[in-house]
Design an enzyme around this catalytic site. Structure first.
Site, PDB file in Angstrom:
ATOM      1  CE1 TYR A 169      -3.901  -2.135  -0.139  1.00 52.41           C
ATOM      2  CE2 TYR A 169      -2.825  -3.373   1.620  1.00 52.41           C
ATOM      3  CZ  TYR A 169      -3.810  -3.270   0.653  1.00 52.41           C
ATOM      4  OH  TYR A 169      -4.701  -4.296   0.460  1.00 52.41           O
ATOM      5  NE  ARG A 315      -3.229 -16.779   6.427  1.00 52.37           N
ATOM      6  CZ  ARG A 315      -2.180 -17.262   5.762  1.00 52.37           C
ATOM      7  NH1 ARG A 315      -2.372 -17.916   4.632  1.00 52.37           N
ATOM      8  NH2 ARG A 315      -0.950 -17.085   6.225  1.00 52.37           N
ATOM      9  CB  CYS A 339      -7.211 -23.190   2.384  1.00 54.61           C
ATOM     10  SG  CYS A 339      -8.701 -22.406   3.069  1.00 54.61           S
TER      11      CYS A 339
END
Ligand SMILES: Cc1cc2nc3c(=O)[nH]c(=O)nc-3n(C[C@H](O)[C@H](O)[C@H](O)COP(=O)(O)O)c2cc1C
Length: 357
Positions: A169, A315, A339
């Site tokens: 960013y 996650r 995943c």
């Protein structure tokens, strides 16, 4: 060392060493106001016992919106809606820091209604549209926008802010020789390239005062050709305390190297550990480590060796918002298999664990 031992980042007191790393939840309305599912997610996280929640990145200026449904902090009118998040977390006994960001070139005209801005007209990937090179005036405007955004986070009751200086960013773009080709005082050499970040940090500190916690998440290395090397990143780390930063979260990757897939064995975990070890040698600031940390054994080893003071995960908390309670009850590791299906497919709303879907 115990992951449930309290510790401080500047004036911010945390009940344990576990942090929910910033995770773009994509649960805001078109203006960037958090919607009820986001409040529910934060309630679950706070109840789950995490020491600190870092919000998904919030855009500090309309040109800095990275994707639809992103939370915004670019206008005073957003403060009441943002306050619902801090209040929810505090009610449950948690702490919450807002991550503030400007996407720079890592967005599209579709999302922001104009050509994206960047330090230089260098496309993010081959064939992608080239951003508009920022003028001096635009640079000053965005620095000011970061400061105002931090002030709004404070006014909305957040326990601190985290400056997003990673993952490709705008601040990472200025820091990176692969994205910043300027020949002026914002880019002609390594010192000039970090000037934008330094000015953002100083402007924020001016706005929020000496006591308010200001953290950063730093892309310490780009992992792309001609990008920032680890040594460039360490040069930044060396300066952070002087710039008024209270703690640094170590991440990396101008592209997508920050979310590696299939972290299944302890050997795959903590994939920025070697970078953090180098950072530890050049700063006394509290270090937060993120990147594939999954098992209690690895968490404790990192704290024990003194490389990091806090363990941050993204996650695993999407799958198990109550992971700290589970670890306390004897679970040995997160059941997240990395995943990467938690990112919402185009057009879909909200992050969630889609592993079993
Ligand atoms: C769905 C999703 C959204 C993310 N959003 C952000 C974000 O807003 N800001 C940020 O700094 N990192 C973001 N990240 C990166 C994570 O904070 C973290 O650095 C990375 O996923 C590695 O940690 P993990 O292995 O524990 O997931 C995001 C990751 C995922 C999977």
């Amino acid at each position: 060392m115990d992951i449930f031992e309290p510790a401080k980042i500047g004036t911010l007191e945390l009940k344990n060493r576990l942090i929910r790393s910033a995770t773009a939840e994509r649960m805001a309305d078109d203006a960037g106001r958090p919607e009820p599912p986001l409040v529910e997610m934060y309630t679950a996280l706070a109840r789950g016992g995490v020491g600190l929640i870092i919000t998904g990145h919030a855009y500090v200026h309309p040109t800095g919106k990275a994707h639809p449904a992103m939370t915004g902090v670019y206008d005073d009118e957003l403060i009441p809606a943002l306050q619902t998040l801090s209040e929810t977390v505090h009610r449950e006994g948690g702490k919450v820091v807002m991550q503030i960001n400007h996407a720079g070139r890592k967005t599209s005209a579709e999302v922001i209604g104009q050509r994206p801005l960047g330090p230089s007209p260098v496309a993010q990937t081959k064939g992608a549209p080239r951003p508009q090179e920022m003028t001096e005036q635009q640079i000053e405007e965005i620095i000011h926008a970061f400061a105002l955004a931090a002030g709004r986070a404070k006014a909305a009751g957040f326990d601190g802010v985290q400056i997003h200086a990673a993952h490709g960013y705008l601040i990472n773009q200025f820091n990176s020789p692969a994205a910043n080709w300027r020949r002026d005082r914002w880019g002609k050499d390594a010192v000039s390239r970090m000037r934008f970040f330094e000015r953002v940090a100083a402007a924020i500190r001016d706005e929020v005062g000496d006591e308010y916690p200001v953290l950063t998440k730093l892309g310490i290395q780009d992992f792309v050709r001609d990008g920032m090397t680890l040594y460039d990143g360490l040069e930044i780390v060396r300066h952070l305390a002087d710039w008024g930063i209270d703690g640094v979260e170590i991440s990396g990757g101008l592209g997508s190297a920050n979310t590696r897939k299939d972290i299944l064995r302890p050997e795959d975990e903590a994939y920025f550990l070697s970078q953090a070890r180098m950072a530890r040698r050049v700063t006394d600031l509290p270090i937060i480590l993120v990147g594939g940390i999954r098992s209690r054994e690895v968490m404790e080893r990192i704290l024990e060796e003194g490389t990091a003071d806090f363990i941050s995960m993204s996650r695993p908390f999407i799958r198990e918002p109550d992971l700290p309670r589970r670890l306390q009850a004897g679970q040995q590791k997160s059941t997240c298999v990395s995943c990467n299906r938690c990112w919402p497919p185009p057009g879909e709303y909200g992050v969630k664990c889609r592993y079993e879907e």
